[in-house]
Scaffold this motif. Structure first.
Motif, mmCIF file in Angstrom:
data_model
loop_
_atom_site.group_PDB
_atom_site.id
_atom_site.type_symbol
_atom_site.label_atom_id
_atom_site.label_comp_id
_atom_site.label_asym_id
_atom_site.label_seq_id
_atom_site.Cartn_x
_atom_site.Cartn_y
_atom_site.Cartn_z
ATOM 1 N N ASN A 141 6.121 33.326 32.811
ATOM 2 C CA ASN A 141 6.586 34.790 32.945
ATOM 3 C C ASN A 141 7.867 35.244 32.210
ATOM 4 O O ASN A 141 7.739 36.034 31.330
ATOM 5 N N GLY A 142 8.978 34.342 32.308
ATOM 6 C CA GLY A 142 10.148 34.796 31.215
ATOM 7 C C GLY A 142 10.350 33.787 30.006
ATOM 8 O O GLY A 142 11.188 34.007 29.513
ATOM 9 N N PHE A 143 9.129 33.565 29.589
ATOM 10 C CA PHE A 143 9.049 32.567 28.431
ATOM 11 C C PHE A 143 8.960 33.557 27.395
ATOM 12 O O PHE A 143 8.439 34.476 27.143
ATOM 13 N N SER A 144 9.743 33.245 26.224
ATOM 14 C CA SER A 144 9.828 34.043 24.839
ATOM 15 C C SER A 144 8.323 33.743 24.064
ATOM 16 O O SER A 144 7.607 32.850 24.437
ATOM 17 N N GLY A 145 8.148 34.739 22.930
ATOM 18 C CA GLY A 145 7.033 34.563 22.350
ATOM 19 C C GLY A 145 7.001 32.976 21.705
ATOM 20 O O GLY A 145 5.802 32.420 21.670
ATOM 21 N N GLY A 146 8.006 32.599 21.017
ATOM 22 C CA GLY A 146 8.129 31.261 20.727
ATOM 23 C C GLY A 146 7.806 30.121 21.505
ATOM 24 O O GLY A 146 6.938 29.125 21.221
ATOM 25 N N MET A 147 8.321 30.260 22.936
ATOM 26 C CA MET A 147 7.923 29.371 23.798
ATOM 27 C C MET A 147 6.524 29.290 24.154
ATOM 28 O O MET A 147 5.814 28.140 24.410
ATOM 29 N N VAL A 148 5.915 30.544 24.530
ATOM 30 C CA VAL A 148 4.650 30.444 24.918
ATOM 31 C C VAL A 148 3.866 29.879 23.810
ATOM 32 O O VAL A 148 2.808 28.970 23.908
ATOM 33 N N GLN A 149 4.029 30.216 22.718
ATOM 34 C CA GLN A 149 3.240 29.755 21.302
ATOM 35 C C GLN A 149 3.398 28.048 21.296
ATOM 36 O O GLN A 149 2.513 27.537 21.173
ATOM 37 N N ARG A 150 4.571 27.527 21.431
ATOM 38 C CA ARG A 150 4.811 26.094 21.415
ATOM 39 C C ARG A 150 3.992 25.592 22.620
ATOM 40 O O ARG A 150 3.432 24.244 22.450
ATOM 41 N N LEU A 151 3.991 26.056 23.758
ATOM 42 C CA LEU A 151 3.462 25.531 24.922
ATOM 43 C C LEU A 151 1.913 25.532 24.722
ATOM 44 O O LEU A 151 1.149 24.618 25.144
ATOM 45 N N LYS A 152 1.459 26.689 24.060
ATOM 46 C CA LYS A 152 -0.232 26.710 23.824
ATOM 47 C C LYS A 152 -0.597 25.595 22.741
ATOM 48 O O LYS A 152 -1.369 24.794 22.903
ATOM 49 N N ILE A 153 0.374 25.174 21.905
ATOM 50 C CA ILE A 153 0.153 24.094 21.077
ATOM 51 C C ILE A 153 0.250 22.750 21.778
ATOM 52 O O ILE A 153 -0.691 21.734 21.804
ATOM 53 N N GLY A 154 1.245 22.652 22.501
ATOM 54 C CA GLY A 154 1.530 21.550 23.471
ATOM 55 C C GLY A 154 0.122 21.116 24.386
ATOM 56 O O GLY A 154 -0.396 20.144 24.418
ATOM 57 N N ARG A 155 -0.440 22.416 24.786
ATOM 58 C CA ARG A 155 -1.622 22.154 25.519
ATOM 59 C C ARG A 155 -2.793 21.754 25.047
ATOM 60 O O ARG A 155 -3.640 20.845 25.274
ATOM 61 N N ALA A 156 -2.940 22.344 23.582
ATOM 62 C CA ALA A 156 -3.912 22.015 22.675
ATOM 63 C C ALA A 156 -3.829 20.770 22.185
ATOM 64 O O ALA A 156 -4.902 19.760 22.073
ATOM 65 N N LEU A 157 -2.831 19.913 22.329
ATOM 66 C CA LEU A 157 -2.525 18.470 21.828
ATOM 67 C C LEU A 157 -2.771 17.411 23.068
ATOM 68 O O LEU A 157 -2.639 16.245 22.803
ATOM 69 N N MET A 158 -2.814 17.818 24.336
ATOM 70 C CA MET A 158 -2.808 17.148 25.393
ATOM 71 C C MET A 158 -3.789 16.037 25.371
ATOM 72 O O MET A 158 -3.540 14.714 26.016
ATOM 73 N N HIS A 159 -5.213 16.160 24.783
ATOM 74 C CA HIS A 159 -5.790 15.249 24.790
ATOM 75 C C HIS A 159 -6.195 14.584 23.550
ATOM 76 O O HIS A 159 -7.083 14.041 23.166
ATOM 77 N N ASP A 160 -5.010 14.707 22.652
ATOM 78 C CA ASP A 160 -4.874 13.828 21.614
ATOM 79 C C ASP A 160 -6.168 14.221 20.424
ATOM 80 O O ASP A 160 -6.839 13.212 20.066
ATOM 81 N N PRO A 161 -6.134 15.310 20.047
ATOM 82 C CA PRO A 161 -7.390 15.916 19.301
ATOM 83 C C PRO A 161 -7.094 15.578 17.857
ATOM 84 O O PRO A 161 -5.741 15.276 17.463
ATOM 85 N N ALA A 162 -8.245 15.465 16.817
ATOM 86 C CA ALA A 162 -8.127 14.853 15.763
ATOM 87 C C ALA A 162 -7.747 16.133 14.838
ATOM 88 O O ALA A 162 -7.281 16.027 13.584
ATOM 89 N N ILE A 163 -8.231 17.314 15.232
ATOM 90 C CA ILE A 163 -8.171 18.329 14.423
ATOM 91 C C ILE A 163 -7.673 19.691 15.220
ATOM 92 O O ILE A 163 -8.016 19.859 16.646
ATOM 93 N N LEU A 164 -6.633 20.407 14.782
ATOM 94 C CA LEU A 164 -6.175 21.435 15.587
ATOM 95 C C LEU A 164 -6.361 22.775 14.747
ATOM 96 O O LEU A 164 -6.221 23.082 13.664
ATOM 97 N N PHE A 165 -6.976 23.626 15.791
ATOM 98 C CA PHE A 165 -7.321 25.156 15.138
ATOM 99 C C PHE A 165 -6.176 26.019 15.708
ATOM 100 O O PHE A 165 -5.957 26.026 17.118
ATOM 101 N N LEU A 166 -5.648 26.956 14.687
ATOM 102 C CA LEU A 166 -4.642 27.712 15.361
ATOM 103 C C LEU A 166 -5.165 29.256 14.774
ATOM 104 O O LEU A 166 -5.143 29.303 13.450
ATOM 105 N N ASP A 167 -5.152 30.148 15.638
ATOM 106 C CA ASP A 167 -5.638 31.348 15.250
ATOM 107 C C ASP A 167 -4.296 32.297 15.307
ATOM 108 O O ASP A 167 -3.866 32.708 16.368
ATOM 109 N N GLU A 168 -4.061 32.676 14.171
ATOM 110 C CA GLU A 168 -2.399 33.386 14.013
ATOM 111 C C GLU A 168 -1.535 33.139 14.844
ATOM 112 O O GLU A 168 -0.980 33.739 15.710
ATOM 113 N N PRO A 169 -0.833 31.981 14.683
ATOM 114 C CA PRO A 169 -0.036 31.299 15.470
ATOM 115 C C PRO A 169 1.448 32.032 15.285
ATOM 116 O O PRO A 169 2.179 31.819 16.413
ATOM 117 N N THR A 170 1.529 32.758 14.459
ATOM 118 C CA THR A 170 3.019 33.315 14.266
ATOM 119 C C THR A 170 3.043 34.935 14.390
ATOM 120 O O THR A 170 4.066 35.389 14.218
#
Ligand SMILES: Nc1ncnc2c1ncn2[C@@H]1O[C@H](COP(=O)(O)OP(=O)(O)OP(=O)(O)O)[C@@H](O)[C@H]1O
Ligand SMILES: [Mg+2]
Length: 320
Positions: A141-170
């Motif tokens: 709830n209290g996370f900044s936009g940057g923190m939310v975005q970093r957490l979304k990337i962290g989540r996407a990397l949790m299963h160690d993928p080879a390819i990362l898709f980011l839709d308008e990350p900034t």
């Protein structure tokens, strides 16, 4: 070089119920390939088809026709195998608000069948790397936009993928968080992750991507390295003149004969002068305007840029 993303003559037509059978051509036959380890960008304005392309490649949207493959696997035929190979950072914030940051990561890894001890270790490592360790046990709830975005990337990397898709990350991030995000993505790519990112910020595409596909209205307009794309703007330099009452043909013709001018485009109250030399050109153009009683209300000079290229290709600005 090994191709890991293949898109061939991809089409997607939506028939929204609300619009009673009126079709929306979101993708109108786009083709590109991405090599292993590449940082690839899809650049285009609102409604260009960026999210639809990512949606198809990440198995969320079914294509109407054409080829969409991840590591040679057809995305529509075998979505389960595709999902294991890719990480997805969607345009919207779809983090579970009832979980803590760490739980979000653990839950995702569990879903992908990562063993318990490994889940813990990875979550710890990613939280640290993305500077979220001290907030690991808080809900978002209290996370900044940057923190939310970093957490979304962290989540996407949790299963160690080879390819990362980011839709308008900034989008929506302040300049400082945007720079930090650029550094983080560059680092991930340098460590071997293949990245496909969408953006409507040309500086972002320019800065990050090895190659950029410029799309508009579901069509691919250009595809090359940022440097080559910029070189493909006629002349490179651009002078834009705003003219009260619109430009006449004689004025455009006269401009064409000035030293350095490569191309003139006149429409409505604007004249665009594409040039390969800029010295003295604005002064000469203003002198001509004076001689012909053409009233210039604004003049803007810009260097070779992706913005110039987009303007040249579409007649519209990529900036909102
Ligand atoms: N589920 C849908 N139903 C109907 N039309 C859709 C749907 N999804 C996308 N579209 C339409 O398809 C076109 C492409 O949309 P898309 O979301 O892919 O663009 P985008 O490049 O991601 O834009 P933005 O920069 O706004 O995110 C738009 O005209 C959009 O309205
Ligand atoms: Mg989008």
């Amino acid at each position: 070089m090994e191709t890991v993303i293949t898109v061939g003559d991809l089409k997607k037509t939506f028939t929204p119920k609300a619009r009673k059978g009126i079709e929306v051509k979101a993708l109108d036959g786009i083709s590109f390939e991405v090599s292993r380890g590449e940082f690839f960008g899809l650049l285009g304005p609102n409604g260009a088809g960026k999210t639809t392309t990512i949606g198809i490649l990440t198995t969320r949207v079914l294509p109407s026709s054409g080829v969409a493959q991840i590591e040679g696997i057809d995305v529509a035929r075998d979505p389960v195998s595709v999902k294991r190979r890719i990480g997805v950072v969607p345009q919207v914030n779809n983090l579970d608000r009832s979980l803590t940051a760490k739980e979000i990561l653990l839950f995702h890894a569990e879903y992908f069948g990562i063993p318990k001890h490994e889940r813990e270790e990875r979550a710890q490592r990613l939280l640290e790397r993305f500077e979220l360790s001290d907030r690991a046990n808080e809900k978002i709830n209290g996370f900044s936009g940057g923190m939310v975005q970093r957490l979304k990337i962290g989540r996407a990397l949790m299963h160690d993928p080879a390819i990362l898709f980011l839709d308008e990350p900034t989008t929506g991030l302040d300049p400082q968080s945007r720079r930090a995000m650029w550094e983080l993505l560059t680092e991930l790519n340098q460590k071997g992750l293949t990245i496909l990112l969408t953006t409507h910020y040309m500086e972002e595409a320019d800065q990050l991507c090895r190659r950029i596909a410029i799309i508009d209205h579901g069509k691919l307009l250009a595809l090359d390295s940022p440097a080559q794309l910029k070189r493909s703007v006629p002349g490179g330099y651009l002078i834009e003149l705003q003219i009260r009452g619109g430009a006449n043909g004689t004025f455009s013709e006269a401009l064409r004969s000035l030293t350095g001018v490569v191309e003139i485009k006149a429409e409505n109250d604007r004249v665009r002068i594409y040039a390969d030399r800029i010295e003295g050109l604005l002064a000469n153009a203003m002198r001509l305007a004076g001689e012909q009683n053409v009233m210039v209300t604004d003049a803007h000079v810009s260097e070779p840029s992706l913005e110039n290229l987009f303007l040249h290709l579409t007649g519209r600005s990529l900036r909102e």
